[in-house]
Scaffold this motif. Structure first.
Motif, PDB file in Angstrom:
ATOM      1  N   ASP A   1       4.210 -11.026 -21.384  1.00  5.97           N
ATOM      2  CA  ASP A   1       3.277 -11.544 -20.383  1.00  5.97           C
ATOM      3  C   ASP A   1       2.607 -10.387 -19.658  1.00  5.97           C
ATOM      4  OD1 ASP A   1       1.896 -13.307 -18.730  1.00  5.97           O
ATOM      5  OD2 ASP A   1       3.516 -13.390 -17.265  1.00  5.97           O
ATOM      6  N   HIS A   2       1.953  -9.500 -20.432  1.00  9.15           N
ATOM      7  CA  HIS A   2       1.305  -8.383 -19.763  1.00  9.15           C
ATOM      8  C   HIS A   2      -0.150  -8.732 -19.475  1.00  9.15           C
ATOM      9  CE1 HIS A   2       0.371  -7.558 -23.974  1.00  9.15           C
ATOM     10  NE2 HIS A   2      -0.499  -6.633 -23.626  1.00  9.15           N
ATOM     11  N   SER A   3      -0.631  -8.211 -18.349  1.00  7.65           N
ATOM     12  CA  SER A   3      -1.954  -8.594 -17.846  1.00  7.65           C
ATOM     13  C   SER A   3      -2.739  -7.363 -17.432  1.00  7.65           C
ATOM     14  CB  SER A   3      -1.796  -9.526 -16.639  1.00  7.65           C
ATOM     15  OG  SER A   3      -3.042  -9.724 -15.996  1.00  7.65           O
ATOM     16  N   LYS A   4      -4.029  -7.397 -17.695  1.00  9.60           N
ATOM     17  CA  LYS A   4      -4.889  -6.287 -17.279  1.00  9.60           C
ATOM     18  C   LYS A   4      -5.300  -6.414 -15.815  1.00  9.60           C
ATOM     19  CE  LYS A   4      -9.245  -8.541 -18.581  1.00  9.60           C
ATOM     20  NZ  LYS A   4     -10.439  -8.469 -19.443  1.00  9.60           N
ATOM     21  N   GLY A   5      -5.118  -7.586 -15.232  1.00 12.10           N
ATOM     22  CA  GLY A   5      -5.634  -7.843 -13.886  1.00 12.10           C
ATOM     23  C   GLY A   5      -4.748  -7.342 -12.785  1.00 12.10           C
ATOM     24  N   VAL A   6      -4.246  -6.110 -12.912  1.00 11.30           N
ATOM     25  CA  VAL A   6      -3.385  -5.498 -11.900  1.00 11.30           C
ATOM     26  C   VAL A   6      -3.968  -4.145 -11.546  1.00 11.30           C
ATOM     27  CG1 VAL A   6      -1.043  -4.740 -11.350  1.00 11.30           C
ATOM     28  CG2 VAL A   6      -1.381  -6.630 -12.958  1.00 11.30           C
ATOM     29  N   ASP A   7      -3.951  -3.806 -10.267  1.00 13.59           N
ATOM     30  CA  ASP A   7      -4.463  -2.497  -9.873  1.00 13.59           C
ATOM     31  C   ASP A   7      -3.335  -1.642  -9.298  1.00 13.59           C
ATOM     32  OD1 ASP A   7      -4.059  -3.632  -7.367  1.00 13.59           O
ATOM     33  OD2 ASP A   7      -6.193  -3.784  -6.890  1.00 13.59           O
ATOM     34  N   LEU A   8      -3.655  -0.404  -8.958  1.00 11.19           N
ATOM     35  CA  LEU A   8      -2.655   0.525  -8.445  1.00 11.19           C
ATOM     36  C   LEU A   8      -2.031   0.006  -7.160  1.00 11.19           C
ATOM     37  CD1 LEU A   8      -1.168   3.238  -8.510  1.00 11.19           C
ATOM     38  CD2 LEU A   8      -3.200   4.303  -7.485  1.00 11.19           C
ATOM     39  N   LYS A   9      -2.840  -0.524  -6.280  1.00 16.58           N
ATOM     40  CA  LYS A   9      -2.330  -1.078  -5.022  1.00 16.58           C
ATOM     41  C   LYS A   9      -1.352  -2.216  -5.294  1.00 16.58           C
ATOM     42  CE  LYS A   9      -3.786  -3.020  -0.566  1.00 16.58           C
ATOM     43  NZ  LYS A   9      -2.876  -4.192  -0.635  1.00 16.58           N
ATOM     44  N   GLY A  10      -1.639  -3.024  -6.321  1.00 16.40           N
ATOM     45  CA  GLY A  10      -0.743  -4.116  -6.668  1.00 16.40           C
ATOM     46  C   GLY A  10       0.627  -3.615  -7.078  1.00 16.40           C
ATOM     47  N   HIS A  11       0.664  -2.532  -7.831  1.00 25.81           N
ATOM     48  CA  HIS A  11       1.951  -1.954  -8.213  1.00 25.81           C
ATOM     49  C   HIS A  11       2.700  -1.432  -6.994  1.00 25.81           C
ATOM     50  CE1 HIS A  11       1.206  -1.181 -12.795  1.00 25.81           C
ATOM     51  NE2 HIS A  11       1.463  -2.434 -12.510  1.00 25.81           N
ATOM     52  N   VAL A  12       1.983  -0.768  -6.113  1.00 27.08           N
ATOM     53  CA  VAL A  12       2.606  -0.252  -4.893  1.00 27.08           C
ATOM     54  C   VAL A  12       3.127  -1.403  -4.039  1.00 27.08           C
ATOM     55  CG1 VAL A  12       2.179   0.997  -2.741  1.00 27.08           C
ATOM     56  CG2 VAL A  12       1.226   1.856  -4.898  1.00 27.08           C
ATOM     57  N   ASP A  13       2.321  -2.422  -3.858  1.00 20.25           N
ATOM     58  CA  ASP A  13       2.710  -3.556  -3.017  1.00 20.25           C
ATOM     59  C   ASP A  13       3.940  -4.275  -3.570  1.00 20.25           C
ATOM     60  OD1 ASP A  13       0.603  -3.015  -1.340  1.00 20.25           O
ATOM     61  OD2 ASP A  13      -0.677  -4.641  -2.069  1.00 20.25           O
ATOM     62  N   SER A  14       4.042  -4.353  -4.895  1.00 22.71           N
ATOM     63  CA  SER A  14       5.185  -5.063  -5.475  1.00 22.71           C
ATOM     64  C   SER A  14       6.485  -4.296  -5.240  1.00 22.71           C
ATOM     65  CB  SER A  14       4.972  -5.311  -6.969  1.00 22.71           C
ATOM     66  OG  SER A  14       4.967  -4.099  -7.698  1.00 22.71           O
ATOM     67  N   VAL A  15       6.433  -2.973  -5.267  1.00 23.55           N
ATOM     68  CA  VAL A  15       7.639  -2.186  -4.998  1.00 23.55           C
ATOM     69  C   VAL A  15       7.994  -2.263  -3.515  1.00 23.55           C
ATOM     70  CG1 VAL A  15       8.710   0.094  -5.110  1.00 23.55           C
ATOM     71  CG2 VAL A  15       7.188  -0.650  -6.941  1.00 23.55           C
ATOM     72  N   VAL A  16       6.994  -2.218  -2.646  1.00 23.36           N
ATOM     73  CA  VAL A  16       7.250  -2.383  -1.207  1.00 23.36           C
ATOM     74  C   VAL A  16       7.905  -3.739  -0.943  1.00 23.36           C
ATOM     75  CG1 VAL A  16       6.181  -2.652   1.065  1.00 23.36           C
ATOM     76  CG2 VAL A  16       5.416  -0.822  -0.462  1.00 23.36           C
ATOM     77  N   ALA A  17       7.400  -4.776  -1.591  1.00 23.19           N
ATOM     78  CA  ALA A  17       7.969  -6.113  -1.422  1.00 23.19           C
ATOM     79  C   ALA A  17       9.418  -6.151  -1.895  1.00 23.19           C
ATOM     80  CB  ALA A  17       7.133  -7.145  -2.173  1.00 23.19           C
ATOM     81  N   PHE A  18       9.703  -5.469  -2.996  1.00 17.28           N
ATOM     82  CA  PHE A  18      11.087  -5.416  -3.480  1.00 17.28           C
ATOM     83  C   PHE A  18      11.983  -4.741  -2.451  1.00 17.28           C
ATOM     84  CE2 PHE A  18      14.547  -3.105  -5.502  1.00 17.28           C
ATOM     85  CZ  PHE A  18      15.197  -4.144  -6.148  1.00 17.28           C
ATOM     86  N   LEU A  19      11.551  -3.620  -1.898  1.00  8.94           N
ATOM     87  CA  LEU A  19      12.351  -2.931  -0.891  1.00  8.94           C
ATOM     88  C   LEU A  19      12.557  -3.809   0.334  1.00  8.94           C
ATOM     89  CD1 LEU A  19      10.907   0.712  -0.986  1.00  8.94           C
ATOM     90  CD2 LEU A  19      12.938  -0.182  -2.123  1.00  8.94           C
ATOM     91  N   ASP A  20      11.527  -4.545   0.723  1.00  6.26           N
ATOM     92  CA  ASP A  20      11.634  -5.446   1.877  1.00  6.26           C
ATOM     93  C   ASP A  20      12.656  -6.553   1.634  1.00  6.26           C
ATOM     94  OD1 ASP A  20       9.798  -4.070   3.402  1.00  6.26           O
ATOM     95  OD2 ASP A  20       8.101  -5.350   2.850  1.00  6.26           O
ATOM     96  N   SER A  21      12.854  -6.917   0.363  1.00 10.82           N
ATOM     97  CA  SER A  21      13.770  -8.011   0.032  1.00 10.82           C
ATOM     98  C   SER A  21      15.226  -7.564  -0.021  1.00 10.82           C
ATOM     99  CB  SER A  21      13.391  -8.633  -1.324  1.00 10.82           C
ATOM    100  OG  SER A  21      13.720  -7.745  -2.397  1.00 10.82           O
ATOM    101  N   GLN A  22      15.444  -6.252   0.059  1.00 10.11           N
ATOM    102  CA  GLN A  22      16.791  -5.713  -0.067  1.00 10.11           C
ATOM    103  C   GLN A  22      17.406  -5.399   1.297  1.00 10.11           C
ATOM    104  OE1 GLN A  22      18.117  -5.240  -3.465  1.00 10.11           O
ATOM    105  NE2 GLN A  22      16.325  -6.583  -3.602  1.00 10.11           N
TER     106      GLN A  22
END
Length: 234
Positions: free
Chosen positions: A45-66
């Motif tokens: 399920d790989h998608s081209k519709g992701v940008d650099l900010k999206g990758h950063v935001d997803s890791v920040v969200a993961f850290l926030d969940s821990q």
């Protein structure tokens, strides 16, 4: 068990499975880790519709969940940018940055620029391939040092097209938070661009001769280096 946790962020074209050999060795040393798959890089399920900010935001969200607050962000290759931008945004959640054969961010420059690649050629190829930055072929991988046939088979069968926008977007650093975070570089050499990067004036170099993918080629040695880093930075 060490109270700190390693957050393992894969580089371009890869999902979290690339860290499995290293995670096995880390577990033997009693080191806790979490390997992530960045958005758009799941094999089925790989998608081209992701940008650099999206990758950063997803890791920040993961850290926030821990609940765990003492995290080392470990970025391989492309994800040197991701890990750095995350730490720049939420420095209170990061005790250290570890770069493995990684590119380091320069404010206002894309990965393609930082890597010294031909921007026109690479962006044209991304457009021609439907918005994806294609992984190296098996022939290209065969010229890489330290990779066995097993490693090449794994990479060939598991790497996927990388969302092109993530490597053409410009890195953005919001302040000087990175200069106050302990930073470590693991690789075959410390390039001039890394040595001269003003965001990491005190980066600590640890040499490993394992090629671009030491998590595959030398997982035990890499785990020992990581253990030593965590011990000395505690």
């Amino acid at each position: 068990m060490n109270s700190n946790k390693l957050i393992l962020i894969p580089g371009a074209w890869s999902d979290k499975t690339i860290w499995e050999p290293l995670e096995t060795e880390l577990e033997k040393l009693g080191i806790e880790s979490n390997a992530l798959t960045l958005d758009g890089l799941k094999k089925k399920d790989h998608s081209k519709g992701v940008d650099l900010k999206g990758h950063v935001d997803s890791v920040v969200a993961f850290l926030d969940s821990q609940d765990h607050k003492q995290n080392y962000l470990v970025g391989h290759s492309y994800s040197g940018l991701v890990a750095s931008m995350v730490a720049d945004q939420v420095p209170e959640k990061v005790i250290g940055l570890v770069f493995i054969e990684a590119f380091l961010p320069e404010d206002g420059k894309s990965l393609l620029e930082i890597a010294g690649l031909d921007i026109v050629e690479e962006t044209t190829e991304i457009e021609e391939n439907g918005g994806f930055w294609l992984p190296p072929t098996s022939d290209e991988l065969s010229s890489q040092p330290f990779l066995t046939e097993k490693h090449i088979d794994y990479l060939t069968n598991n790497m996927v097209g990388h969302p092109g926008k993530t490597v053409t977007d410009k890195a953005e650093l919001v302040g000087k938070n990175l200069q106050s975070i302990a930073s470590f570089y693991i690789g075959g050499n410390l390039s001039a661009s890394v040595k001269n990067n003003p965001n990491f004036p005190q980066i600590d170099f640890h040499k490993i001769e394992g090629g671009h993918w030491p998590m595959l080629t030398m997982p035990r040695k890499l785990s020992e280096i990581l253990r030593n880093i965590m011990h000395t930075n505690s």
